[in-house]
Structures are given as C-alpha cells and as structure tokens.
Scaffold this active site. Structure first.
Site, PDB file in Angstrom:
ATOM      1  N   GLU A 563     -28.684  30.791  22.187  1.00  0.00           N
ATOM      2  CA  GLU A 563     -27.522  31.333  22.912  1.00  0.00           C
ATOM      3  C   GLU A 563     -26.912  32.518  22.160  1.00  0.00           C
ATOM      4  O   GLU A 563     -26.523  33.515  22.767  1.00  0.00           O
ATOM      5  CB  GLU A 563     -26.471  30.247  23.163  1.00  0.00           C
ATOM      6  CG  GLU A 563     -26.969  29.043  23.971  1.00  0.00           C
ATOM      7  CD  GLU A 563     -27.607  29.401  25.306  1.00  0.00           C
ATOM      8  OE1 GLU A 563     -27.412  30.523  25.785  1.00  0.00           O
ATOM      9  OE2 GLU A 563     -28.342  28.554  25.852  1.00  0.00           O
ATOM     10  N   GLU A 623     -35.017  35.670  28.162  1.00  0.00           N
ATOM     11  CA  GLU A 623     -35.127  34.288  27.694  1.00  0.00           C
ATOM     12  C   GLU A 623     -36.176  34.154  26.595  1.00  0.00           C
ATOM     13  O   GLU A 623     -35.994  33.397  25.637  1.00  0.00           O
ATOM     14  CB  GLU A 623     -35.456  33.352  28.864  1.00  0.00           C
ATOM     15  CG  GLU A 623     -34.347  33.236  29.884  1.00  0.00           C
ATOM     16  CD  GLU A 623     -33.047  32.692  29.303  1.00  0.00           C
ATOM     17  OE1 GLU A 623     -33.100  31.987  28.267  1.00  0.00           O
ATOM     18  OE2 GLU A 623     -31.984  32.993  29.865  1.00  0.00           O
ATOM     19  N   ASP A 627     -35.601  32.759  22.912  1.00  0.00           N
ATOM     20  CA  ASP A 627     -36.390  31.679  22.305  1.00  0.00           C
ATOM     21  C   ASP A 627     -36.964  32.125  20.959  1.00  0.00           C
ATOM     22  O   ASP A 627     -36.939  31.392  19.969  1.00  0.00           O
ATOM     23  CB  ASP A 627     -37.546  31.265  23.227  1.00  0.00           C
ATOM     24  CG  ASP A 627     -37.063  30.431  24.408  1.00  0.00           C
ATOM     25  OD1 ASP A 627     -35.973  29.833  24.331  1.00  0.00           O
ATOM     26  OD2 ASP A 627     -37.795  30.386  25.428  1.00  0.00           O
TER      27      ASP A 627
HETATM   28 ZN   LIG Z   1     -31.288  31.377  27.558  1.00  0.00          ZN
END
Ligand SMILES: [Zn+2]
Length: 725
Positions: A563, A623, A627
């Site tokens: 995040e 994303e 990650d």
């Molecule tokens: Zn995310």
C-alpha cells in the site's frame, strides 16, 4: 450502491462489475461505479457473484466451514501445505502452496478459493453471529440504534417466505413510473431517478475529491451504463466473447420476463438493450486508458458539460437529483458524453423504458424473490465466474447488510472481534515499514536529490488508518424496518447516494473510510495520501498476533509495504503529499523511473495464465509495481527488525526463508477458469500465482535465501529484473 473509489486495494476479490476491488458484497441496488479517476471514499463497489439460497447451505458451506476450522489453529507455516516434489527454483508458488492447493478444492459456491477467501468465510461466521445476536437483543430489549438497524435489516432479509411471496411486487411502483414515461424529458427524469437509487443508467454521476485541489469535493461525471463487466465484452470479436454476449441477451430476456414482460417482447427488448449498451461501450475508454489520471481530469462548469451533450438538459437533471449547485464538474471522459448524447436522442422512448426496466431489475435482483436470484446467479455467477451454487441465504443477507449498513454492522463486529493489541502491533509494523521505505528512497541510485526530498516528504505525510473509523457513520436518518428487504436496500441506496451528492462543493472529510471494518482487504488512496487496513485483514495468514517477525513481515508487512509503494507506483507517484495531481518529480528522475517501470509491463505481459490468454501488463502495472516494491520494502523492514536479535531457524527455515514462505502463502488460491478469464479483462491485479512469483523472480535476496542457481525460472536475468526499490 456500488460507487467505486479511485483508491487502489490489495485484492479485487469479487468480480468487479465495472470496477476494482474487494470481496465486497454486492450493493443491493446498484451497478454504477465510477472509473478509477473518481475518488470516492464510499463503498468499494462490486457486484459479488450473486446471492445464494438457503438449501445450498449443506455441502458447500460445510466444506468451507471445515476448512475455516482447520485454519483457525494452524501454525504460521505448515509443511503440509508445501509440495516438495516441486523445486523452489522452478515455481515457488506451487512449492510453498501445492499441498494446500490439492487439499482445498474450490467449494461449489465460490469462484476461487484461497487464503483470503478462508478468512472472509471466518469473518462471515463472525458477522453471522453478530447479526443473530442483534436480532436476539432487539427482540428482548430496547436496543441501541446500530443493533436495531442491523437486526431489522438482517431479519427482513432472512424472512425468505415474505421475500419469495412478494415476487416482482417490490418493483411495482418503480415500474409504473417507467411505464408512464411519455417523452424525452421523462427519460431524463428516470435517468436521474435511477441514479438516486444507485442504479446505472446512461452515465454515472457522483462526488469525489478534486484531483488538483484535494481539499475540496466536486461533481464527477463518468462513463457508465453497461450491464456486462467491461466495455471490452461488447467490442471483442472472438467466439468466446460472442457467446457471452448471446448468453447476456438471453439473461436480459429472462429477467424482463420475470419482471412481467411478454416473452417475445422481452426478447426484442433485450436485443435493443444490447445495441444501446454496445454504442455506450464503443464510446467508453478502456481500463488501461482509465489509468491515466491526467487524461481523466477535465474540470468544467455546467456550460462546458452542456456543450458536450447539447440535447441533455443538465439543469433539469441536477434539479431531479436535488443538487442545487453542481459547481465544478470533472468530466472524466468527454468523448463518452458525446456518445451518450447520441444514444440519448437516437433511442426511442419505448427502448429507453426497456433499458430502465432491465437495469432496475438487475440492480435489485439480490433482494427479490428466488426466481430473480436464481436467474441472476445463472449469468453473473455461473457464466461469468464459474461458481456452481448460490451462497447460502444468510451469507447473501450478511453481504447486503454490510453493503447497506457497513459501519453499523462493523461497529458491532469490532466490539466483539478486534482485539486492541492487534492495533498496537500493526502500528509498530507500519512504523518499521515506513522506515524501510525511507531507506529505499534515500539509498537508491536513480532518483536525484530534489526528487528524493519530495518523496520523503510525501512518505512522511502518509496517514494511516487501522482497524475501524474513529468516527462512525450516522444512519439515524435511514429508515430500516422488517416489512420489506427490497425496500430496506433501496432506501439504503437512496441514503448513500444522497450522502455522496451532499458532499459536492464542501471541504473533504479526511476521516472517512472506503471499506467496512470486516473487509479482508487494504487500500491506498492517493487523494488523501493514506493507507487503510480494516480489522478484517489483521488476522492469519496475513497477521499472526503471536507469530514470529519473519512470517508477519512476509504477510501483513508486505501488504503494508504494498500500500505504501502505491503512493509511488506509476499512477500514485503523480500525486503529491497532500493528494494533488501535480508533477513533483524532476524530468530526469521521472524518466529513469519510467524506464524501470516499463520492465514490469514487459515481464507480466509474458505471463500466460491460460493457453493463449496473457496478463495485460499495462492494466496491471500499478499493482505489479506495488507487489514488487511491497516484498522488497517489507524484506528491508524485516532486516531492521532482526538486526539486534539472534537469527534462529524455526522448523528448519531461516527467518529470510520464512519471510518468503509467508509471502507465498498469502497468495495461495485455486481459481475457476471462468473467473480467471473475467479477471484477466477487468482486474488490475495479476492472478495470485504471478503476484507471488513475479516479484520474487526480481528479488536477489530471495535467490540468496533459497540458494537458487542463476538462470532458473524463479531468477530473472539481471538485465530483465525490475529494480526500483
Ligand atoms: Zn494494490
């Protein structure tokens, strides 16, 4: 109502109908969800694979139940979950999870089954208890307002006999209104009426932070109006897509028939609806295009919007939605509105009526009688996600309660299920991960000093929300009673849309949450520059209150880092420390960042989860970057946490190995092909196996921890490795 926030979450657990996100229950009446540029901190919208019915409670949930029981007492790492016939150097995901994957087939009522689904089921059980207890309390004594509302909502949903005997009756009043439409002015009024109920229609309209003045909330107009999950479903020409379109037309026909139309007329109507939606789809931006916040920022006044859509009288529309002054309006996709204007005028009044009937019955299906629920499931559950059975009724009613009264249900949930010490430990982890991110910013070789200083300023400014809101939402003006489940959910939608619209022109409330407390997910919101971790995710296998640091840093630590790095991914980096869309990077640093980030697009585009179907490296870029950054930053934080402690092996694994195993087990999941196909089109997250293996193959510390040879599948060659943090 399903308004989807811009914020980026950890998972997209439900099939996002038009959106991103979590295992969030279908909002009762809704399909409208803004594209990612609309940052609305309301419910993370999704239409979950529809409702289930009570007889299904047997097999599927019993199976899920025993798995949930087994997970409750599991050690942080269990070798039974491994598959030691697979080498860590070939496929770490399958090595670490193969045993679990074999033992845990997907239950019939699920479209995928993994670590977070198990946790969701555990939370469902807790919410079930909370709701049943609320009903008990409200029956025997004067209950507090939250308990009373949860009890009445839940009881109205569990009154299956009443819901089923009502058949299409709950729709009658709204259907009458649609039948009476006589002219284009009536069409406009109905579009507004459906929007107020949270039902998609032609386009979307809500409130959201101003991307370039993040202290203020402004009007947001955006592309919408479709019944299939994404515009690509209407435009792709392969056989599988054509087949889904045919099945969709059949489904629309059946739903209109159930709502009272003559079968032959319903069939003709469904064809027309398909044609209208196809026009809207063609005018819509792709999900990849929606990822560019600059392109989707087009602030104007009412007059500007009026020019885009000369035939749609905005003054009348605003009056219908009770908006006295629309003020500044961000028109996310101007070309879409030009297309929408054409559809508005070119469609006959009768065809409009069918379109309204369809979207109304679609949005309300979950709270209607069994025929509607079953038909809705037949398409949105079976066809689109591969699920075989409806979820049991109580789970569907809990999901609807969470969607309609999430902070009332959540308040009762945290009182019983969220231990205060979990918050303290999570606070400490966040502090350490933030420290590791600061190190990574300071020590990297590619950012210049000026950008580093600005990045550190942004990092320091990130606010953190853990567990549940400080200030609970006030539902006192929302009428909930036991007489009609459908009416309750409709009033809840009206209440929520009204709440969103009332924010327009006002300063932003920074205390709001975009997820409910029991949600198994987390998010970064760039406009608020905040990271948020609901109580629901602060549990195994993400977070072991008594577990060793290594496993916790590999689990929740990596989630926290994921995040935080969203604030610096290809989208998030475009926002500054107070949440404004503004260039704060030097040209040189931005260029170097982009070169590094481009590698991840190539890396993931090579992955082929199903024969012939690749990951969309552009859709999933943000994303994948989170990650990749998440695992690296969390590993750094672990190194710091272990610095002054003896490095002992546990169960034969070093702390470094336990960290990566902890990471891998978070992603364990089986998924049905149908669901995987849907997600490859709509989900900005990569499939679980690639979320696990992709980042590790870029991480030298992983290679070292397991002593892997150069050139093996889990170690990318140095020139192809993504290396940002
Ligand atoms: Zn995310």
């Amino acid at each position: 109502m399903k308004i989807t926030p811009l914020f980026v979450a950890l998972f997209c657990a439900a099939p996002l109908f038009a959106q991103t996100e979590p295992e969030k229950p279908a909002a009762p009446l809704a399909s409208a969800s803004p594209p990612p540029n609309v940052h609305d901190a309301s419910k993370p919208a999704d239409k979950i694979p529809p409702p289930a019915t009570s007889p299904a409670e047997g097999a599927s949930s019993a199976q899920a139940q025993s798995q949930v029981e087994a997970e409750k007492n599991a050690p942080p790492l269990d070798k039974n979950n491994f598959d030691e016939s697979i080498k860590p150097s070939d496929d770490f995901f399958s090595y670490a999870n193969g045993g679990w994957l074999k033992r845990n087939p997907i239950p019939p009522d699920q479209s995928r089954w993994g670590s977070f689904n198990v946790l969701i089921e555990k939370n469902n059980d807790a919410l079930h208890d909370v709701a049943e207890k609320a009903v008990q309390t409200a029956t025997t004594q004067k209950a507090d307002p939250e308990t009373q509302k949860v009890a009445d909502y839940y009881a109205s949903g569990m009154d299956e006999a009443a819901v089923n005997s009502a058949k299409a009756e709950p729709l009658a009043e709204e259907m009458k209104r649609i039948d009476a439409i006589k002219d284009r002015q009536g069409v406009l009024s109905e579009i507004a009426r459906l929007h107020r109920m949270g039902v998609t229609s032609l386009f979307g309209f809500t409130s959201g932070q101003d991307d370039k003045n993040s202290t203020m909330v402004i009007s947001q107009a955006y592309q919408a109006g479709l019944g299939l999950p994404d515009r690509d479903y209407y435009t792709k020409t392969d056989d599988a897509s054509k087949k889904i379109r045919d099945q969709y037309v059949d489904h629309v026909t059946k739903m209109l028939t159930l709502a009272g139309a003559d079968a032959a007329k319903a069939k003709a109507a469904a064809g027309k609806i398909m044609a209208m939606e196809t026009e809207l789809a063609k005018a819509s931006r792709t999900k990849v295009e929606l990822r560019d916040p600059q392109k989707n920022y087009n602030k104007m006044k009412k007059d500007g919007l009026q020019k885009l859509t000369p035939d749609f009288k905005w003054a009348d529309y605003f009056k219908e939605i009770n908006l006295a002054d629309a003020g500044d309006i961000n028109v996310g996709q101007p070309d879409f509105f030009k297309g929408a204007n054409k559809v508005f005028t070119a469609t006959s009044i009768d065809d409009w009526k069918d379109y309204f009937r369809w979207h109304l019955v679609h949005a309300g299906a979950g709270e209607l009688s069994q025929e509607f629920v079953d038909e809705d499931f037949a398409f949105y559950g079976k066809v689109l996600t591969g699920a075989q059975e409806l979820k049991p009724r109580w789970k569907r009613v809990i999901a609807s309660t969470d969607s309609s009264l999430g902070e009332a249900l959540g308040k009762l949930y945290v009182a019983d299920y969220f231990p205060p010490q979990a918050k303290a430990r999570a606070d400490e982890l966040v502090g350490n991960v933030r420290g590791a991110m600061a190190d990574a910013i300071q020590s990297n070789s590619w950012m210049d000093d000026k950008t580093k200083q600005a990045a550190l300023k942004k990092l320091t400014a990130i606010t953190v929300k853990i567990g549940y809101p400080d200030k609970w939402r006030d539902y006192s003006k929302l009428d909930i009673n036991r007489s009609s489940y459908f009416a309750n959910s409709m009033r809840a939608s009206l209440f929520e849309v009204d709440r969103q619209l009332k924010k327009i022109g006002k300063p932003v409330d920074r205390s709001e949450w975009g997820m409910t407390p029991p949600t198994v997910n987390a998010y970064y919101n760039p406009n608020l520059n905040e990271i948020v971790f609901p109580a629901g995710i602060l549990q195994p296998p993400f977070f072991f209150a008594n577990g060793d640091d290594a496993v916790n840093y590999g689990g929740i630590g990596a989630v926290i880092a994921h995040e935080i790095t969203h604030g610096f991914d290809d989208q998030g980096r475009q926002y500054d420390e107070v949440g404004n869309l503004r260039e704060w990077w030097t040209g040189e640093s931005a260029k170097k960042y982009k070169e590094r980030a481009d590698k991840i697009v190539k890396q993931y585009s090579e992955y082929e989860p199903l024969p012939g179907l690749h990951i969309n490296g552009e859709l999933t870029e943000g994303e994948n970057l989170a990650d990749d950054g998440g695992v690296k930053i969390a590993f750094r934080a672990l190194q710091k946490a272990l610095a002054n402690k003896p490095q002992e092996k546990i169960d034969g694994f070093t702390p470094e190995q336990r960290f990566f195993l902890g990471w891998a087990q978070v992603w364990r999941a089986n998924i049905r092909d149908e669901s995987l196909k849907l997600r490859l089109v709509t989900d900005p997250h990569s499939p679980a196996k690639f979320r696990c293996n992709g980042p590790l193959s870029n991480t030298p510390e992983f290679q070292k921890a397991f002593n892997l040879p150069d050139g093996c599948p889990m170690v990318r060659p140095p020139d192809k490795r993504v290396s940002i943090w």
